[in-house]
Design a protein around this motif. Structure first.
Motif, PDB file in Angstrom:
ATOM      1  N   ASN A 234       4.309  -2.679  14.182  1.00 51.36           N
ATOM      2  CA  ASN A 234       4.891  -3.259  12.834  1.00 51.36           C
ATOM      3  C   ASN A 234       4.232  -4.624  12.743  1.00 51.36           C
ATOM      4  OD1 ASN A 234       6.355  -1.036  12.425  1.00 51.36           O
ATOM      5  ND2 ASN A 234       8.219  -1.808  13.010  1.00 51.36           N
ATOM      6  N   ASN A 235       3.717  -5.259  13.933  1.00 49.87           N
ATOM      7  CA  ASN A 235       3.114  -6.661  13.697  1.00 49.87           C
ATOM      8  C   ASN A 235       1.782  -6.539  14.005  1.00 49.87           C
ATOM      9  OD1 ASN A 235       5.984  -7.449  13.600  1.00 49.87           O
ATOM     10  ND2 ASN A 235       6.055  -7.744  15.896  1.00 49.87           N
ATOM     11  N   ILE A 236       1.159  -5.596  14.232  1.00 51.55           N
ATOM     12  CA  ILE A 236      -0.304  -5.734  14.268  1.00 51.55           C
ATOM     13  C   ILE A 236      -1.232  -6.254  13.302  1.00 51.55           C
ATOM     14  CG2 ILE A 236      -2.355  -4.200  14.786  1.00 51.55           C
ATOM     15  CD1 ILE A 236      -0.939  -3.020  16.836  1.00 51.55           C
ATOM     16  N   PRO A 237      -0.886  -5.593  11.850  1.00 51.80           N
ATOM     17  CA  PRO A 237      -1.520  -6.259  10.872  1.00 51.80           C
ATOM     18  C   PRO A 237      -1.471  -7.720  10.497  1.00 51.80           C
ATOM     19  CG  PRO A 237      -0.373  -3.990  10.286  1.00 51.80           C
ATOM     20  CD  PRO A 237       0.085  -4.514  11.789  1.00 51.80           C
ATOM     21  N   ASP A 238      -0.303  -8.106  10.999  1.00 48.50           N
ATOM     22  CA  ASP A 238      -0.072  -9.584  10.811  1.00 48.50           C
ATOM     23  C   ASP A 238      -0.884 -10.525  11.920  1.00 48.50           C
ATOM     24  OD1 ASP A 238       1.664  -9.730   8.544  1.00 48.50           O
ATOM     25  OD2 ASP A 238       3.327  -9.226   9.835  1.00 48.50           O
ATOM     26  N   THR A 239      -0.968  -9.714  13.072  1.00 42.52           N
ATOM     27  CA  THR A 239      -1.742 -10.557  14.396  1.00 42.52           C
ATOM     28  C   THR A 239      -3.103 -10.346  13.914  1.00 42.52           C
ATOM     29  OG1 THR A 239       0.092  -9.732  15.856  1.00 42.52           O
ATOM     30  CG2 THR A 239      -2.353 -10.105  16.709  1.00 42.52           C
ATOM     31  N   THR A 253      -3.380  -2.745   0.344  1.00 44.05           N
ATOM     32  CA  THR A 253      -3.587  -1.919  -0.846  1.00 44.05           C
ATOM     33  C   THR A 253      -3.986  -0.580  -1.009  1.00 44.05           C
ATOM     34  OG1 THR A 253      -5.621  -2.708  -1.317  1.00 44.05           O
ATOM     35  CG2 THR A 253      -4.034  -4.194  -2.149  1.00 44.05           C
ATOM     36  N   SER A 254      -4.410  -0.224   0.218  1.00 42.65           N
ATOM     37  CA  SER A 254      -4.792   1.218   0.627  1.00 42.65           C
ATOM     38  C   SER A 254      -3.668   2.144   0.668  1.00 42.65           C
ATOM     39  CB  SER A 254      -5.705   1.384   1.697  1.00 42.65           C
ATOM     40  OG  SER A 254      -4.858   1.094   2.900  1.00 42.65           O
ATOM     41  N   ILE A 255      -3.928   3.484   0.807  1.00 41.97           N
ATOM     42  CA  ILE A 255      -2.971   4.353   1.115  1.00 41.97           C
ATOM     43  C   ILE A 255      -2.235   4.193   2.277  1.00 41.97           C
ATOM     44  CG2 ILE A 255      -4.742   6.106   2.050  1.00 41.97           C
ATOM     45  CD1 ILE A 255      -1.293   6.952   0.238  1.00 41.97           C
ATOM     46  N   HIS A 256      -2.925   3.585   3.522  1.00 40.63           N
ATOM     47  CA  HIS A 256      -2.595   3.518   4.779  1.00 40.63           C
ATOM     48  C   HIS A 256      -1.568   2.235   4.816  1.00 40.63           C
ATOM     49  CE1 HIS A 256      -6.316   5.518   6.744  1.00 40.63           C
ATOM     50  NE2 HIS A 256      -5.309   6.369   6.171  1.00 40.63           N
ATOM     51  N   GLY A 257      -1.956   1.114   4.104  1.00 42.88           N
ATOM     52  CA  GLY A 257      -1.174  -0.005   3.863  1.00 42.88           C
ATOM     53  C   GLY A 257       0.053   0.246   3.096  1.00 42.88           C
ATOM     54  N   GLN A 258       0.023   1.169   2.050  1.00 42.85           N
ATOM     55  CA  GLN A 258       1.125   1.339   1.367  1.00 42.85           C
ATOM     56  C   GLN A 258       2.166   2.163   2.172  1.00 42.85           C
ATOM     57  OE1 GLN A 258      -0.005   3.463  -2.289  1.00 42.85           O
ATOM     58  NE2 GLN A 258      -1.593   2.098  -2.328  1.00 42.85           N
ATOM     59  N   LEU A 259       1.732   3.128   3.091  1.00 39.72           N
ATOM     60  CA  LEU A 259       2.591   3.767   4.007  1.00 39.72           C
ATOM     61  C   LEU A 259       3.255   2.933   5.047  1.00 39.72           C
ATOM     62  CD1 LEU A 259       0.612   6.953   4.814  1.00 39.72           C
ATOM     63  CD2 LEU A 259       2.679   6.958   3.328  1.00 39.72           C
ATOM     64  N   TYR A 260       2.436   1.967   5.263  1.00 43.28           N
ATOM     65  CA  TYR A 260       2.906   0.901   6.252  1.00 43.28           C
ATOM     66  C   TYR A 260       3.865   0.021   5.772  1.00 43.28           C
ATOM     67  CZ  TYR A 260       2.779  -3.620   8.863  1.00 43.28           C
ATOM     68  OH  TYR A 260       3.055  -4.748   9.515  1.00 43.28           O
ATOM     69  N   GLU A 261       3.751  -0.442   4.609  1.00 39.20           N
ATOM     70  CA  GLU A 261       4.974  -1.049   3.780  1.00 39.20           C
ATOM     71  C   GLU A 261       6.172  -0.504   3.697  1.00 39.20           C
ATOM     72  OE1 GLU A 261       4.678  -4.261   3.097  1.00 39.20           O
ATOM     73  OE2 GLU A 261       2.288  -4.587   3.421  1.00 39.20           O
ATOM     74  N   VAL A 262       6.386   0.781   3.644  1.00 35.90           N
ATOM     75  CA  VAL A 262       7.574   1.482   3.760  1.00 35.90           C
ATOM     76  C   VAL A 262       7.860   1.913   5.139  1.00 35.90           C
ATOM     77  CG1 VAL A 262       7.188   2.157   1.283  1.00 35.90           C
ATOM     78  CG2 VAL A 262       6.353   3.672   3.150  1.00 35.90           C
ATOM     79  N   ALA A 267       1.605   5.929   9.203  1.00 37.42           N
ATOM     80  CA  ALA A 267       0.745   4.796   8.820  1.00 37.42           C
ATOM     81  C   ALA A 267      -0.059   4.379  10.219  1.00 37.42           C
ATOM     82  CB  ALA A 267       1.509   3.811   8.115  1.00 37.42           C
ATOM     83  N   PRO A 268      -1.418   4.346   9.727  1.00 38.62           N
ATOM     84  CA  PRO A 268      -2.172   3.687  10.839  1.00 38.62           C
ATOM     85  C   PRO A 268      -2.373   2.328  10.814  1.00 38.62           C
ATOM     86  CG  PRO A 268      -3.617   4.726   9.371  1.00 38.62           C
ATOM     87  CD  PRO A 268      -2.064   5.032   8.745  1.00 38.62           C
ATOM     88  N   VAL A 269      -2.306   1.523  11.851  1.00 44.98           N
ATOM     89  CA  VAL A 269      -2.614  -0.082  11.889  1.00 44.98           C
ATOM     90  C   VAL A 269      -4.077  -0.171  12.272  1.00 44.98           C
ATOM     91  CG1 VAL A 269      -0.073  -0.320  11.915  1.00 44.98           C
ATOM     92  CG2 VAL A 269      -1.520  -0.145  13.975  1.00 44.98           C
ATOM     93  N   CYS A 270      -4.224  -1.581  12.437  1.00 45.39           N
ATOM     94  CA  CYS A 270      -5.628  -1.640  13.004  1.00 45.39           C
ATOM     95  C   CYS A 270      -6.114  -1.193  14.251  1.00 45.39           C
ATOM     96  CB  CYS A 270      -5.899  -3.397  13.224  1.00 45.39           C
ATOM     97  SG  CYS A 270      -4.903  -4.338  11.748  1.00 45.39           S
TER      98      CYS A 270
END
Length: 722
Positions: A234-239, A253-262, A267-270
């Protein structure tokens, strides 16, 4: 209340600093109280004397003094250069404030000066391990050193950014220690050093490149499963976003990011795509070659179908120039295909395809990248094509498999019953001096072209068919890579078209030269009936009704229900081989041309014709290779009567004894027509026999090796359940 607490904390720190600094002399030299410590610990001779040590150290019951005191020696010049040069020894070792001090000194107290860091450390993965009794976990001194501690800003410090990876690697490259302590990524340090981040920092000295602490933290290192950890999913995109600001914004803004936001767990992260430590630069070939597998972790069904396309097979065989998942779908900006901003929406799809296939039409974009030939509902054309080709392959192999087995058993029975007579007959055939022409030099030349091109096509085409095997990757490497393999495959195709064209031209030339055969002798006019009689007569290997009768007579002989049949110039299985070349070159050639020149064909045909061509080309090629290397090889090599090789196609010769034994119908017909003498010859075959035989055996061995590899590949996939 919070302000008051902060003031008290600041006052405490000031007091600690004052107590440490007060004993310091004005000129910045070492603390005077440290002299008594360094008189012993800075003097190797003093430490080497047990008598002297007894005056300074209190004995402990049951403990013996150290025989080797090297680890207790503190070099004055090292300590004076350290960050603690102005700190008294007893500040860290309070139990040594009087002599003699205890033999077993308590660990250094870092929290006296560094309470915040100590608190963070105690709550970290290392600190928790220490509290749990794991003394092998990293202590303060494992990272910072002991008496030689330097500021983290000092380039010689163990915790300086350029040095930190090697400091962490002291433990995290110790395979045995990592396994013992249950670390899930025992090769993290090694992988980081070889990664894009590691190479940028260590090899190129780019201080902006992340080191271990940028991702994991400094003293507050926590497990990836801890929600407070910087490497928790949950913190990897911020890191990562601390450095990759623009990429993070696009990702969200991508489909992956939208899934991550909810908070969708899918949702895949980096790190899902780039991994944690094996981060590869996107421009490197290795990144592209590995990217499909990483997409397949979530999109397994899509990856499986992608693997069946040329793009997927070529990628598996190490050709990075073809389209990977992100070439079509995007990278950090992946969107659903029904989103107008998607690279695969409407006109955007044409632009996406044109990045690799310049100038293609809209028809080309109807190519199905993830087509499933097993899905009748969504892909009926591919489904029924696959069913037809599979039925053709399986049916052909069953029919000729039974035929070959019966023939092999019948010949074996004859040999077992009277081996002497069997071998005498073979000797008579080979030693007969009366020889006739069966194949003209031009026909033998064409057969050499057939052999050469066929082996080249199989050797260069089967690795794509069986891309998932190790031998396919090995063979491609031996041939010089997939680009060279593809080039050789096309050379083989050109040779195939050449020999087929030469054969057709030769047939037309003979048809014109002997056109009087088709004339009615009474009217001297062209007779279609006479034309059919010649075309389907005994001299041309086109099938006719007599072949059905020959086949049935052969089956009766297999079961001992009739005499061994006699043949004319062509047998029914030879005619099948001959017609199979026409069928194979037409089907394999046309489908191959569609895949070779997709842009041209899709100017008039929909893109899914490429998918259909791949199914047809692949299965028909498998049928051709399997048939030649089994049934054709049986007829020309494995039959007891011909073993190890029937050389007639190379020599063009057939003895009179062989004609009388196997092809008496042909002999009698030629004799009745008075043509026997015109076919009789004596030539230089004996001089060329060894060379040609060696060439034939080489082709035979290569074919057998390819056959074994094909069966191995099909068996491995069948039994693996894929």
């Amino acid at each position: 209340m919070k302000t008051a607490m902060r003031m008290l904390k600041l006052l405490h720190q000031m007091l600690v600093v004052a107590l440490i600094v007060l004993p310091v002399v004005a000129n910045g030299q070492a603390v005077p109280d440290n002299k008594r410590c360094l008189d012993c610990h800075g003097n190797p001779e003093m430490l080497s004397s047990p008598q002297e040590r007894a005056l300074k150290v209190l004995p402990v019951e049951g403990a013996s003094p150290r025989e080797n005191g090297e680890d207790l020696i503190i070099k004055r010049e090292v300590y004076d250069y350290s960050v603690h040069r102005s700190v008294s020894c007893v500040s860290c070792h309070p139990d040594c404030d009087s002599l003699p001090h205890p033999m077993k000194v308590a660990p250094a107290r870092c929290d006296t000066c560094h309470p915040q860091e100590q608190t963070q450390y105690d709550d970290s993965v290392h600190g928790m391990a220490i509290l749990g009794g794991d003394e092998k976990a990293a202590h303060c001194y494992d990272c910072h050193g002991k008496h030689d501690i330097l500021s983290s800003e000092n380039s010689q410090s163990r915790t300086y950014k350029l040095q930190l990876p090697f400091t962490c690697a002291k433990c995290h490259s110790n395979q045995e220690l990592m396994e013992e302590t249950g670390v899930h990524q025992p090769k993290a340090a090694e992988q980081y050093i070889e990664s894009m981040h590691g190479r940028g920092l260590i090899q190129q000295g780019l201080i902006i490149a992340p080191s271990c602490n940028d991702c994991h933290g400094v003293h507050d290192i926590r497990l990836a499963t801890d929600p407070r950890s910087r490497i928790h999913r949950n913190n990897i995109p911020d890191t990562c976003g601390k450095c990759h600001v623009g990429v993070e914004d696009v990702y969200r803004t991508s489909i992956h990011g939208q899934l991550y936001e909810v908070d969708d767990e899918r949702a895949p992260v980096c790190s899902s795509c780039h991994t944690a430590h094996e981060v590869i630069a996107p421009h490197e070939q290795a990144f592209k070659l590995l990217s499909d597998d990483r997409c397949g972790h979530c999109h397994e069904d899509r990856l499986e179908r992608y693997r069946e396309t040329f793009h997927g097979k070529a990628m598996m065989l190490g050709l990075p120039g073809v389209a990977a998942c992100y070439d079509c779908h995007g990278k950090h900006d992946i969107l659903p295909t029904d989103n107008p901003n998607s690279q695969l929406y409407g006109e955007n799809r044409v632009k996406t395809c044109r990045k690799c296939h310049e100038g293609v039409s809209v028809n080309f974009t109807r190519y199905i990248a993830h087509a499933d030939h097993g899905d009748r509902e969504n892909y009926p054309a591919l489904y029924w094509t696959f069913i037809f080709m599979t039925t053709l392959v399986v049916g052909t192999f069953i029919f000729f498999g039974i035929h070959t087995l019966l023939w092999f058993v019948r010949s074996g029975v004859m040999f077992i019953r009277d081996p002497k007579a069997f071998m005498q007959q073979r000797a008579k055939i080979s030693k007969d001096d009366v020889v006739y022409v069966r194949f003209r030099p031009f026909e033998r030349f064409l057969h050499v072209l057939v052999m050469f091109s066929f082996l080249m096509l199989v050797m260069t085409g089967m690795p794509l068919k069986f891309y998932y095997t190790e031998w396919a990757q090995w063979l491609v490497a031996i041939l010089g890579g997939l680009e060279v393999t593809m080039y050789l495959h096309r050379v083989g195709a050109v040779i195939t078209f050449i020999y087929m064209g030469l054969h057709i031209v030769s047939m037309l030339w003979r048809a014109v030269k002997f056109r009087h055969w088709y004339r009615d002798p009474q009217t001297n006019r062209f007779s279609f009936r006479r034309f059919l009689g010649v075309a389907f007569g005994p001299e041309i290997p086109f099938p006719n009704w007599g072949d059905v009768k020959d086949w049935w007579a052969h089956q009766k002989w297999f079961f001992g229900l009739g005499p061994r049949p006699q043949w004319d110039r062509w047998t029914y299985w030879e005619k099948f081989d001959y017609m199979a070349v026409f069928w194979g070159v037409t089907i394999i050639g046309l489908s191959g041309l569609i895949m070779w020149f997709p842009k041209g064909f899709t100017e008039y045909l929909p893109g899914w014709i490429i998918n259909l061509a791949l199914v047809v080309h692949s299965d028909e090629a498998l049928l051709a290779a399997g048939f030649i290397f089994t049934f054709h090889f049986f007829n020309g090599h494995f039959r007891i009567e011909k073993f190890p090789m029937d050389t007639v196609i190379f020599s063009g010769r057939i003895t009179r004894e062989e004609m009388l034994h196997e092809r008496q119908r042909w002999y009698d017909r030629l004799d009745a027509e008075g043509k026997l003498d015109s076919l009789r010859l004596r030539d230089e075959w004996t001089q060329w026999k060894k060379i040609i035989a060696a060439f034939g055996f080489l082709a035979f061995v290569i074919g057998l090796c390819l056959l074994v590899l094909m069966f191995y590949a099909m068996g491995s996939r069948l039994f693996s359940g894929h």
